[in-house]
Scaffold this motif. Structure first.
Motif, PDB file in Angstrom:
ATOM      1  N   ASP A 402      -5.129  -7.124  20.645  1.00 29.34           N
ATOM      2  CA  ASP A 402      -4.298  -6.231  20.427  1.00 29.34           C
ATOM      3  C   ASP A 402      -2.942  -6.042  21.233  1.00 29.34           C
ATOM      4  OD1 ASP A 402      -6.628  -5.093  19.108  1.00 29.34           O
ATOM      5  OD2 ASP A 402      -7.532  -4.047  20.770  1.00 29.34           O
ATOM      6  N   LEU A 403      -2.181  -5.399  20.581  1.00 31.69           N
ATOM      7  CA  LEU A 403      -0.856  -5.100  21.259  1.00 31.69           C
ATOM      8  C   LEU A 403      -0.724  -3.757  21.607  1.00 31.69           C
ATOM      9  CD1 LEU A 403       1.461  -7.272  18.831  1.00 31.69           C
ATOM     10  CD2 LEU A 403       0.412  -8.057  21.091  1.00 31.69           C
ATOM     11  N   TRP A 404      -0.951  -3.442  22.713  1.00 28.57           N
ATOM     12  CA  TRP A 404      -0.804  -2.125  23.412  1.00 28.57           C
ATOM     13  C   TRP A 404       0.611  -1.548  23.924  1.00 28.57           C
ATOM     14  CZ3 TRP A 404      -4.423   1.830  23.511  1.00 28.57           C
ATOM     15  CH2 TRP A 404      -5.615   1.528  23.217  1.00 28.57           C
ATOM     16  N   GLU A 437       5.627   3.105  38.985  1.00 27.46           N
ATOM     17  CA  GLU A 437       5.195   1.985  39.900  1.00 27.46           C
ATOM     18  C   GLU A 437       3.788   1.514  39.256  1.00 27.46           C
ATOM     19  OE1 GLU A 437       5.889   4.977  41.345  1.00 27.46           O
ATOM     20  OE2 GLU A 437       7.869   4.454  41.965  1.00 27.46           O
ATOM     21  N   GLU A 438       3.074   2.459  38.609  1.00 27.94           N
ATOM     22  CA  GLU A 438       1.635   2.038  38.341  1.00 27.94           C
ATOM     23  C   GLU A 438       1.603   0.990  37.054  1.00 27.94           C
ATOM     24  OE1 GLU A 438      -2.501   4.370  36.852  1.00 27.94           O
ATOM     25  OE2 GLU A 438      -0.846   5.522  37.877  1.00 27.94           O
ATOM     26  N   PHE A 439       2.913   1.237  36.265  1.00 31.60           N
ATOM     27  CA  PHE A 439       2.605   0.351  35.033  1.00 31.60           C
ATOM     28  C   PHE A 439       2.358  -1.107  35.048  1.00 31.60           C
ATOM     29  CE2 PHE A 439       5.074   4.175  33.143  1.00 31.60           C
ATOM     30  CZ  PHE A 439       4.298   4.345  32.029  1.00 31.60           C
ATOM     31  N   ARG A 440       3.074  -1.508  36.217  1.00 26.94           N
ATOM     32  CA  ARG A 440       2.842  -3.073  36.695  1.00 26.94           C
ATOM     33  C   ARG A 440       1.252  -3.340  36.756  1.00 26.94           C
ATOM     34  NH1 ARG A 440       5.979  -4.847  41.468  1.00 26.94           N
ATOM     35  NH2 ARG A 440       4.774  -7.001  40.806  1.00 26.94           N
ATOM     36  N   HIS A 441       0.493  -2.347  37.163  1.00 28.28           N
ATOM     37  CA  HIS A 441      -0.903  -2.671  37.188  1.00 28.28           C
ATOM     38  C   HIS A 441      -1.755  -2.454  35.869  1.00 28.28           C
ATOM     39  CE1 HIS A 441      -0.240  -3.170  41.403  1.00 28.28           C
ATOM     40  NE2 HIS A 441       0.413  -1.737  41.312  1.00 28.28           N
ATOM     41  N   ARG A 442      -1.020  -1.866  34.851  1.00 24.75           N
ATOM     42  CA  ARG A 442      -1.650  -1.596  33.654  1.00 24.75           C
ATOM     43  C   ARG A 442      -1.818  -2.688  32.538  1.00 24.75           C
ATOM     44  NH1 ARG A 442      -2.563   4.040  33.895  1.00 24.75           N
ATOM     45  NH2 ARG A 442      -3.709   3.996  31.875  1.00 24.75           N
ATOM     46  N   ASN A 443      -2.336  -2.821  31.593  1.00 25.44           N
ATOM     47  CA  ASN A 443      -2.489  -3.927  30.501  1.00 25.44           C
ATOM     48  C   ASN A 443      -1.625  -3.314  29.342  1.00 25.44           C
ATOM     49  OD1 ASN A 443      -4.009  -5.508  32.306  1.00 25.44           O
ATOM     50  ND2 ASN A 443      -6.026  -4.657  31.546  1.00 25.44           N
ATOM     51  N   PHE A 444      -0.590  -2.760  29.367  1.00 21.94           N
ATOM     52  CA  PHE A 444       0.306  -2.604  28.257  1.00 21.94           C
ATOM     53  C   PHE A 444       1.086  -3.650  27.825  1.00 21.94           C
ATOM     54  CE2 PHE A 444       0.002   2.060  30.151  1.00 21.94           C
ATOM     55  CZ  PHE A 444      -1.091   2.464  29.093  1.00 21.94           C
ATOM     56  N   THR A 445       1.079  -3.831  26.700  1.00 19.41           N
ATOM     57  CA  THR A 445       1.998  -5.131  26.232  1.00 19.41           C
ATOM     58  C   THR A 445       3.198  -4.654  26.056  1.00 19.41           C
ATOM     59  OG1 THR A 445       0.109  -5.654  24.657  1.00 19.41           O
ATOM     60  CG2 THR A 445       2.397  -6.712  24.227  1.00 19.41           C
ATOM     61  N   PHE A 446       3.773  -3.419  25.407  1.00 20.99           N
ATOM     62  CA  PHE A 446       5.020  -2.890  25.219  1.00 20.99           C
ATOM     63  C   PHE A 446       4.905  -1.474  26.025  1.00 20.99           C
ATOM     64  CE2 PHE A 446       4.429  -5.820  21.959  1.00 20.99           C
ATOM     65  CZ  PHE A 446       5.835  -6.546  22.299  1.00 20.99           C
ATOM     66  N   LEU A 447       6.467  -1.067  26.349  1.00 21.80           N
ATOM     67  CA  LEU A 447       6.374   0.311  26.854  1.00 21.80           C
ATOM     68  C   LEU A 447       7.807   1.010  26.001  1.00 21.80           C
ATOM     69  CD1 LEU A 447       6.359  -0.174  30.838  1.00 21.80           C
ATOM     70  CD2 LEU A 447       4.564   0.444  29.096  1.00 21.80           C
ATOM     71  N   LEU A 448       7.640   1.962  25.574  1.00 21.21           N
ATOM     72  CA  LEU A 448       8.807   2.682  25.230  1.00 21.21           C
ATOM     73  C   LEU A 448       8.839   3.951  26.261  1.00 21.21           C
ATOM     74  CD1 LEU A 448       8.151   1.526  22.646  1.00 21.21           C
ATOM     75  CD2 LEU A 448       8.805   3.503  20.984  1.00 21.21           C
ATOM     76  N   ASN A 449       9.930   3.860  27.035  1.00 21.83           N
ATOM     77  CA  ASN A 449      10.316   4.587  28.177  1.00 21.83           C
ATOM     78  C   ASN A 449      11.745   5.273  28.146  1.00 21.83           C
ATOM     79  OD1 ASN A 449      10.378   5.402  31.043  1.00 21.83           O
ATOM     80  ND2 ASN A 449       8.068   5.095  30.389  1.00 21.83           N
ATOM     81  N   HIS A 489      10.252  -2.093  26.573  1.00 20.63           N
ATOM     82  CA  HIS A 489       9.887  -3.108  27.556  1.00 20.63           C
ATOM     83  C   HIS A 489       8.829  -3.820  27.331  1.00 20.63           C
ATOM     84  CE1 HIS A 489      12.388  -0.774  30.815  1.00 20.63           C
ATOM     85  NE2 HIS A 489      12.219   0.208  30.082  1.00 20.63           N
ATOM     86  N   GLY A 490       8.702  -5.082  27.647  1.00 19.12           N
ATOM     87  CA  GLY A 490       7.719  -6.217  27.238  1.00 19.12           C
ATOM     88  C   GLY A 490       7.209  -6.574  28.779  1.00 19.12           C
ATOM     89  N   ASN A 491       5.671  -6.602  28.767  1.00 21.40           N
ATOM     90  CA  ASN A 491       4.942  -7.048  29.882  1.00 21.40           C
ATOM     91  C   ASN A 491       5.323  -8.670  30.483  1.00 21.40           C
ATOM     92  OD1 ASN A 491       2.913  -7.761  31.935  1.00 21.40           O
ATOM     93  ND2 ASN A 491       1.682  -6.145  30.930  1.00 21.40           N
ATOM     94  N   MET A 492       5.691  -8.843  31.487  1.00 18.79           N
ATOM     95  CA  MET A 492       6.029  -9.962  32.109  1.00 18.79           C
ATOM     96  C   MET A 492       5.189 -10.908  31.989  1.00 18.79           C
ATOM     97  SD  MET A 492       9.072  -8.858  34.679  1.00 18.79           S
ATOM     98  CE  MET A 492       9.499 -10.456  35.338  1.00 18.79           C
ATOM     99  N   ARG A 493       3.924 -10.600  31.823  1.00 20.45           N
ATOM    100  CA  ARG A 493       2.791 -11.430  32.285  1.00 20.45           C
ATOM    101  C   ARG A 493       2.442 -12.255  30.667  1.00 20.45           C
ATOM    102  NH1 ARG A 493      -1.614  -7.382  34.758  1.00 20.45           N
ATOM    103  NH2 ARG A 493      -0.430  -6.099  33.555  1.00 20.45           N
ATOM    104  N   SER A 494       3.138 -11.655  29.591  1.00 23.18           N
ATOM    105  CA  SER A 494       3.130 -12.297  28.432  1.00 23.18           C
ATOM    106  C   SER A 494       4.086 -13.419  28.206  1.00 23.18           C
ATOM    107  CB  SER A 494       3.144 -11.322  27.410  1.00 23.18           C
ATOM    108  OG  SER A 494       3.207 -11.888  25.990  1.00 23.18           O
TER     109      SER A 494
END
Length: 506
Positions: A402-404, A437-449, A489-494
Motif C-alpha cells: 500500500d502507498l499511504w 514533528e510526529e510525521f517522521r514516526h508515522r508510516n505515511f508514504t507521501f504527504l500533501l501538506n 513530500h516522500g518518506n525518506m525511508r523509501s
C-alpha cells in the motif's frame, strides 16, 4: 459596439437569437464543469454523500456517511437524496463500464448542473420576464447572465444553496406572473428544507405583498400553513431517521448561525462586504445598472426592494460568502436588463448616446473580468492538482504494498474529494491534529501538506495556487500571481522515492 450587433425583433428572430445565447450559456457551463472540476470549502461533504450513494451498491452508507464526516451542525439530507436519485444510477453504468471515478463526477455535475442549476433555475423566470417586460429585456437578461461568472459557475456545485436557488427562481417566476401564493410556497419549501436563510428573503417579499394588498394575511395563513407543516414534517422525519435522533437540520443551522453567531468562527467580513465586494464581482456591468433600472421603470421597485432587504439583513451576519446571497443575482440582473434595454432603445438620442457608449464598454469589460475570474478559479484548487500529479508521477513499480497518502486540512479543503481517489495500491488518510514533528514516526508514504519542510520526508514537488492580482503598466495590464500552496513530500525511508528523479520544491 456590442449593442449594435444585436438585431432585436419580435417573434421568431428574437427566439432564434435567444437560442444562440442559450447555447453559449450552456457551453460556458460545461467548460466550468470540465475545466474547474475540483471543489473546496464545505462542498466535499456533499460530494462525500454523492460518492457513497454512487459507488456503494448496498446504498447503506448513504444513511450513515454524514456520521463519518464531522459537522458543526446537522445538515439536511433531502437535497442529498435528490442528487442521489438524479445522478447515481447513470454513474453506476459508468462504473460498470470501467471508467474512472472522475468521469463519474463529471457526469454527476453535468446532470445536476443542467437539470437543477441551468434549466430549472433560468427557464422558470425567462418566460415571465418576456411577458411582463418584453423581449428586449429578456434578451439583455440572457446577455448579462452570459457575461457574468459566478451564477453559471455555482450551478453545478453540489450545495444546498443551489437547490434553494432553483426554488427561489421558481418563486421569482410566480412572482412576476402575479401568482403570489405559489411564490410564497416555493420560498417556504426552500427555507424549511434547504436553506434557513431564505427566511430573510421570504419575510421582505411577504411583507411587501401584504403592504401593497396583493395578498391577504388570512389567505396566506390558509394557503401556506399546510405546506409549511408538511415541509417541517418531511424534513424532520427524513433527517431524524438519517441522523438517529430527533432533529430539524435547518432550524439547528439557523440557531447556530444567528443566535449563537458561531459561523463567525469561519471568518468574518465587514457589514458592507456584500455591497462593495460580492455583488460587484458577481454582477459586473450589471451592478451600476440596477439602480438605473429602478429609476427608469417604477414597476421593478416592488421586486428590487425586498431582494435588497434580503442582502441588507444578511449583511448583519459576520460570516459572509457570495453563495449565501446568490439568489439575489437574478432579480438584480432583471433590473439591470431594464436599464440596458432602455439605453438600447434610445441610443440614437443625444442625451442617451454617451450612456450607451459607456455601458457598451462596460459589457466588454465584464467579458474580460469573467475570463480573469475563470483563470483565478482554475488555479484555486492546488490540493486537487497536487493529488492528481502525485498519482501520475509516483513510482509504478511498487504494486505489492500500500502507498499511504496523508492529506492535511488545507489540501483537503482546496480541491480533494472522494472522487479524486484511486484504487490499490493507493490508501488515503485525512487524520487531523498531527504535529509536524510526529510525521517522521508515522508510516505515511507521501504527504500533501501546506508546509515545505517536514522532518523525515523529502519535498518532491510543489503545486502553486492563485494568490493575488497585480496591475501594471503595459500588456497585459493584469497579471495573476500564483504561489506554492501545497507541497508533496516522500518518506525518506523509501529507497525507491529517494532514488527517483523529482523536480523538488523551489
Amino acid at each position: 459596439m456590442i449593442y449594435s450587433t444585436i438585431n432585436i425583433t419580435w417573434g421568431r428572430s428574437c427566439s432564434s437569437y435567444l437560442y444562440r445565447w442559450w447555447v453559449l450559456n450552456g457551453s460556458r457551463h460545461l467548460i466550468y464543469i470540465f475545466m474547474i472540476d475540483h471543489t473546496k470549502g464545505c462542498i466535499p461533504f456533499n460530494l462525500y454523500t454523492l460518492h457513497a450513494s454512487c459507488f456503494h451498491l448496498h446504498k447503506l452508507l448513504i444513511s450513515v456517511v454524514h456520521l463519518l464526516v464531522p459537522r458543526v451542525a446537522p445538515q439536511e439530507f433531502i437535497d442529498r437524496f435528490l442528487r442521489h436519485v438524479i445522478a447515481s444510477e447513470p454513474v453506476l453504468g459508468i462504473s460498470l463500464a470501467g471508467l474512472t471515478q472522475r468521469t463519474s463526477l463529471y457526469h454527476s455535475r453535468v446532470t445536476l448542473g443542467l437539470i437543477l442549476g441551468f434549466a430549472l433555475n433560468l427557464f422558470t423566470i425567462f418566460l415571465h420576464i418576456r411577458r411582463k417586460f418584453g423581449y428586449v429585456v429578456e434578451v439583455f437578461f440572457v446577455i448579462l447572465t452570459a457575461l457574468q461568472f459566478h451564477l453559471l459557475f455555482y450551478c453545478s456545485r453540489p450545495l444546498p444553496n443551489i437547490l434553494a436557488l432553483a426554488l427561489v427562481n421558481m418563486a421569482y417566476g410566480f412572482w412576476l406572473k402575479d401568482s403570489y401564493y405559489e411564490a410564497l410556497k416555493c420560498l417556504i419549501f426552500a427555507t424549511i428544507v434547504f436553506r434557513c436563510d431564505m427566511l430573510l428573503l421570504l419575510g421582505p417579499i411577504a411583507l411587501g405583498l401584504l403592504l401593497t394588498k396583493s395578498i391577504s394575511l388570512w389567505k396566506v395563513l390558509k394557503c401556506c400553513t399546510g405546506p409549511a407543516l408538511l415541509c417541517i414534517g418531511l424534513t424532520v422525519l427524513v433527517d431524524s431517521v438519517m441522523w438517529g435522533k430527533f432533529v430539524w437540520p435547518e432550524f439547528g443551522v439557523l440557531w447556530f448561525n444567528s443566535v449563537l453567531n458561531r459561523s463567525s468562527e469561519w471568518g468574518t467580513h465587514s457589514f458592507h462586504w456584500y455591497f462593495t465586494s460580492a455583488l460587484p464581482r458577481s454582477l459586473l456591468a450589471a451592478y451600476p445598472l440596477v439602480v438605473l433600472g429602478v429609476l427608469l421603470d417604477r414597476r421593478i421597485l416592488s421586486y428590487i426592494l425586498p431582494v435588497f432587504m434580503f442582502v441588507f439583513l444578511y449583511s448583519k451576519l459576520p460570516h459572509k460568502e457570495l453563495r449565501f446571497i446568490i439568489g439575489a443575482v437574478p432579480m438584480f440582473n432583471l433590473s439591470a436588463s431594464i436599464a440596458a434595454s432602455r439605453l438600447y432603445n434610445n441610443r440614437k438620442k443625444a442625451g442617451w448616446k454617451m450612456l450607451y457608449l459607456i455601458v457598451s464598454a462596460s459589457l466588454l469589460a465584464s467579458m474580460g473580468c469573467s475570463f480573469i475570474m475563470f483563470m483565478a478559479s482554475y488555479d484555486n484548487y492546488p490540493g486537487g492538482y497536487a493529488l492528481k500529479a502525485l498519482h501520475q508521477n509516483a513510482l509504478k513499480t511498487n504494486q505489492k504494498h500500500d502507498l499511504w497518502i496523508h492529506i492535511d486540512s488545507f489540501s483537503a479543503m482546496n480541491g480533494i474529494s472522494r472522487f479524486s481517489e484511486r484504487d490499490f495500491p493507493w490508501r488515503y488518510s485525512k487524520e487531523e491534529n498531527i504535529a509536524i514533528e510526529e510525521f517522521r514516526h508515522r508510516n505515511f508514504t507521501f504527504l500533501l501538506n501546506e508546509h515545505s519542510n517536514i522532518d523525515g520526508f523529502r519535498c518532491l514537488f510543489s503545486v502553486s495556487g492563485f494568490s493575488r492580482i497585480n496591475l501594471r503598466v503595459g500588456l497585459p495590464p493584469i497579471i495573476l500571481i500564483n504561489e506554492p500552496k501545497v507541497f508533496i513530500h516522500g518518506n525518506m525511508r523509501s529507497q525507491a522515492i529517494m532514488h527517483s528523479n523529482w523536480t523538488g520544491c523551489h
